[in-house]
Design a protein around this motif. Structure first.
Motif, short mmCIF file in Angstrom:
data_model
loop_
_atom_site.label_atom_id
_atom_site.label_comp_id
_atom_site.label_asym_id
_atom_site.label_seq_id
_atom_site.Cartn_x
_atom_site.Cartn_y
_atom_site.Cartn_z
N VAL A 35 0.84 -1.20 0.00
CA VAL A 35 0.00 0.00 0.00
C VAL A 35 0.87 1.25 0.00
O VAL A 35 0.61 2.21 -0.73
CB VAL A 35 -0.95 0.00 1.22
N VAL A 36 1.92 1.25 0.82
CA VAL A 36 2.83 2.40 0.88
C VAL A 36 3.48 2.63 -0.48
O VAL A 36 3.55 3.76 -0.97
CB VAL A 36 3.89 2.19 1.97
N ASP A 37 3.96 1.56 -1.10
CA ASP A 37 4.64 1.70 -2.40
C ASP A 37 3.69 2.24 -3.48
O ASP A 37 4.08 3.09 -4.29
CB ASP A 37 5.21 0.35 -2.83
N GLY A 47 -0.13 11.81 -9.81
CA GLY A 47 -1.53 11.40 -9.94
C GLY A 47 -2.27 11.32 -8.63
O GLY A 47 -1.78 11.74 -7.58
N HIS A 48 -3.47 10.76 -8.73
CA HIS A 48 -4.37 10.62 -7.59
C HIS A 48 -4.60 9.14 -7.31
O HIS A 48 -4.43 8.29 -8.21
CB HIS A 48 -5.71 11.31 -7.87
N ALA A 49 -4.98 8.82 -6.08
CA ALA A 49 -5.17 7.42 -5.70
C ALA A 49 -6.49 7.24 -4.98
O ALA A 49 -6.91 8.10 -4.20
CB ALA A 49 -4.01 6.94 -4.83
N LEU A 50 -7.13 6.09 -5.23
CA LEU A 50 -8.36 5.71 -4.56
C LEU A 50 -8.04 4.53 -3.64
O LEU A 50 -7.68 3.45 -4.11
CB LEU A 50 -9.43 5.31 -5.58
N LEU A 51 -8.13 4.76 -2.32
CA LEU A 51 -7.84 3.72 -1.34
C LEU A 51 -9.15 3.08 -0.89
O LEU A 51 -10.02 3.76 -0.35
CB LEU A 51 -7.10 4.30 -0.14
N ILE A 52 -9.26 1.78 -1.12
CA ILE A 52 -10.48 1.06 -0.78
C ILE A 52 -10.18 0.08 0.34
O ILE A 52 -9.30 -0.78 0.21
CB ILE A 52 -11.06 0.33 -2.00
N GLY A 53 -10.88 0.23 1.46
CA GLY A 53 -10.65 -0.66 2.59
C GLY A 53 -11.64 -0.38 3.69
O GLY A 53 -12.29 0.67 3.74
N ASN A 161 -15.25 2.86 1.52
CA ASN A 161 -15.56 1.64 2.25
C ASN A 161 -16.22 0.66 1.28
O ASN A 161 -17.27 0.95 0.72
CB ASN A 161 -16.51 1.97 3.42
N PRO A 162 -15.62 -0.54 1.07
CA PRO A 162 -16.17 -1.47 0.07
C PRO A 162 -17.41 -2.22 0.54
O PRO A 162 -18.10 -2.85 -0.27
CB PRO A 162 -15.02 -2.44 -0.17
N ASP A 184 -6.10 -1.38 -2.84
CA ASP A 184 -6.90 -2.15 -1.89
C ASP A 184 -6.13 -2.29 -0.58
O ASP A 184 -5.02 -2.84 -0.55
CB ASP A 184 -7.21 -3.54 -2.46
N VAL A 185 -6.72 -1.76 0.50
CA VAL A 185 -6.10 -1.83 1.83
C VAL A 185 -6.75 -3.00 2.57
O VAL A 185 -7.94 -2.95 2.90
CB VAL A 185 -6.29 -0.52 2.61
#
Length: 335
Positions: A35-37, A47-53, A161-162, A184-185
Motif C-alpha cells: 500500500v505504501v509503495d 496522480g491521484h489514488a483511490l484507497l479502498i478498505g 468503504n467497500p 486495496d487496503v
C-alpha cells in the motif's frame, strides 16, 4: 549521450531519498508495504489514488503521514450526503470594508491545498463529487466564472468503504478514470497486527519526519518522466490494455464474453508512469516487463467492468486481469 551519467546520478540520488521516505512512513503505517509503495507511486507520477478498505485499517493515518513526509500542505474533507460543491471549492461572500463600500471576496475551500484527503468520497452526491472532476484533471477550478489555479503539486487521495454501501453514490466512470491507481487496503497479518498494537497503544508513538519538500517532489515527478523505458515494456503495456477491450481483435474470447467495457488510453498512460515509479522505489534505473504485470491490477481494476452475466457467475475482475496479464507474459517469453 553525455546526459546519461547525469541522469543515472539523479535517479540514484532520488532512490536514496525515496528509501528514507518509505522508512519514515512505515514507522507510523506499520506493515502494508504494498500500500505504501503504490501510494508513493501515485505521488511520484503526479496522480491521484483511490484507497479502498474497511474502517480502522489506517487509511487516514497513511495520508496524514504522507503529507508530513512529502512536505505537502494537506487538507481533509469528510464526505457526507449533505456536502455541497461550495464546501469543497469555496464561495464568494459579500464583504463590507471600513469605509462602507461592499465587494465580493472569494473564500478558498479545502481543495486549495497540495494533498487533499477525500474521506469516504462515495458518500457525497454526484453533484458534489463532480466538483473534484476539473480539479483532478486540470489542476484548477472554476468558481463564479473565474478559473483559479490550484497549488502545485496537487494530489487527491480518496478513501472508500467497500462494504457499507447504504446511502452512498457509486463514483461515475469519468471520475474513476481520473484516479491513477486503485489501492486495496486489506487486513494486516497476525505479526503486523501485533506490531501495530505495541506501537500505537503505548505512552509515545513514532513521529513522521519531513524527507521531501513540495519543490523536491515536483523535481522527482519531472525526473520520473525522463526515465528510459524499453521497447518491450511499451509493447507489453499496449498489448495488455488493448487485450481488455472487447471489440479489439487482440481480445480473447473470455474477455469478449465477460467484459462490458475496457480501459481507455489513460490506462496505458498510467501504466507507462507507474512502472517507472515501481522501478524507482525498487532501486532500479529502468522498468521491466515484470513491472507491467505487477501494476496491472491497481491501474486497470477501476477502468473496466464485467457484464451482468459475468458478475452473476461470481467472476472476479482481479483474477481476469491477473490471468490475462500472465498469459501475455508467457506468450512473449515463448516468442
Amino acid at each position: 549521450m553525455n546526459d546519461v551519467p547525469d541522469l543515472v546520478a539523479e535517479i540514484e540520488a532520488l532512490e536514496d531519498k525515496l528509501a528514507l521516505a518509505r522508512a519514515s512512513i512505515t514507522k507510523r503505517f506499520i506493515g502494508q508495504e504494498r500500500v505504501v509503495d503504490l501510494t508513493l507511486s501515485a505521488l511520484l507520477c503526479g496522480g491521484h489514488a483511490l484507497l479502498i478498505g474497511l474502517p480502522g485499517l489506517g487509511k487516514t493515518r497513511l495520508v496524514e503521514t504522507l503529507s508530513t513526509v512529502m512536505g505537502l500542505d494537506g487538507n481533509r474533507i469528510q464526505f457526507t450526503p449533505d456536502l455541497m460543491p461550495a464546501d469543497i471549492l469555496g464561495s464568494e461572500v459579500l464583504e463590507t470594508s471600513s469605509d462602507g463600500s461592499r465587494a465580493f471576496k472569494f473564500i478558498e475551500g479545502p481543495v486549495f491545498c497540495q494533498l487533499l484527503m477525500a474521506d469516504e468520497i462515495n458518500r457525497a452526491s454526484p453533484r458534489t463529487q463532480s466538483a473534484l472532476l476539473q480539479a483532478m484533471q486540470e489542476k484548477q477550478v472554476t468558481v463564479a466564472g473565474e478559473n483559479r489555479t490550484l497549488a502545485a503539486p496537487f494530489h487527491v487521495l480518496a478513501t472508500q468503504n467497500p462494504i457499507e454501501q447504504e446511502g452512498t453514490y457509486p463514483l461515475p466512470e469519468a471520475q474513476l478514470d481520473r484516479f491513477l491507481v486503485q489501492i486495496d487496503v486489506l487486513y494486516p497479518d497476525r505479526d503486523t497486527e501485533r506490531d501495530i498494537l505495541l506501537a500505537t497503544t503505548g505512552a509515545t508513538e513514532e513521529a513522521a519526519h519531513e524527507v521531501f519538500t513540495a519543490e523536491e517532489l515536483i523535481a522527482a515527478q519531472a525526473l520520473l518522466r525522463r526515465m528510459p523505458v524499453g521497447e518491450s515494456v511499451v509493447e507489453m503495456i499496449l498489448d495488455l490494455v488493448r487485450a481488455f477491450r472487447p471489440d479489439e481483435p487482440e481480445a480473447s474470447d473470455k474477455v469478449r464474453e465477460n467484459v462490458a467495457w475496457g480501459p481507455g488510453p489513460r490506462a496505458a498512460q498510467a501504466l507507462m508512469l507507474t512502472v517507472r515509479a515501481r522501478a524507482l522505489i525498487d532501486g532500479r534505473l529502468a522498468p521491466s516487463v515484470e513491472d507491467v504485470l505487477d501494476m496491472a491490477r491497481p491501474v486497470l481494476t477501476h477502468r473496466m467492468a464485467l457484464n451482468f452475466a459475468a458478475r452473476a457467475r461470481g467472476m472476479s475482475l482481479s483474477d481476469l486481469i491477473d490471468e490475462t496479464a500472465t498469459g501475455l507474459m508467457r506468450a512473449e517469453a515463448a516468442a
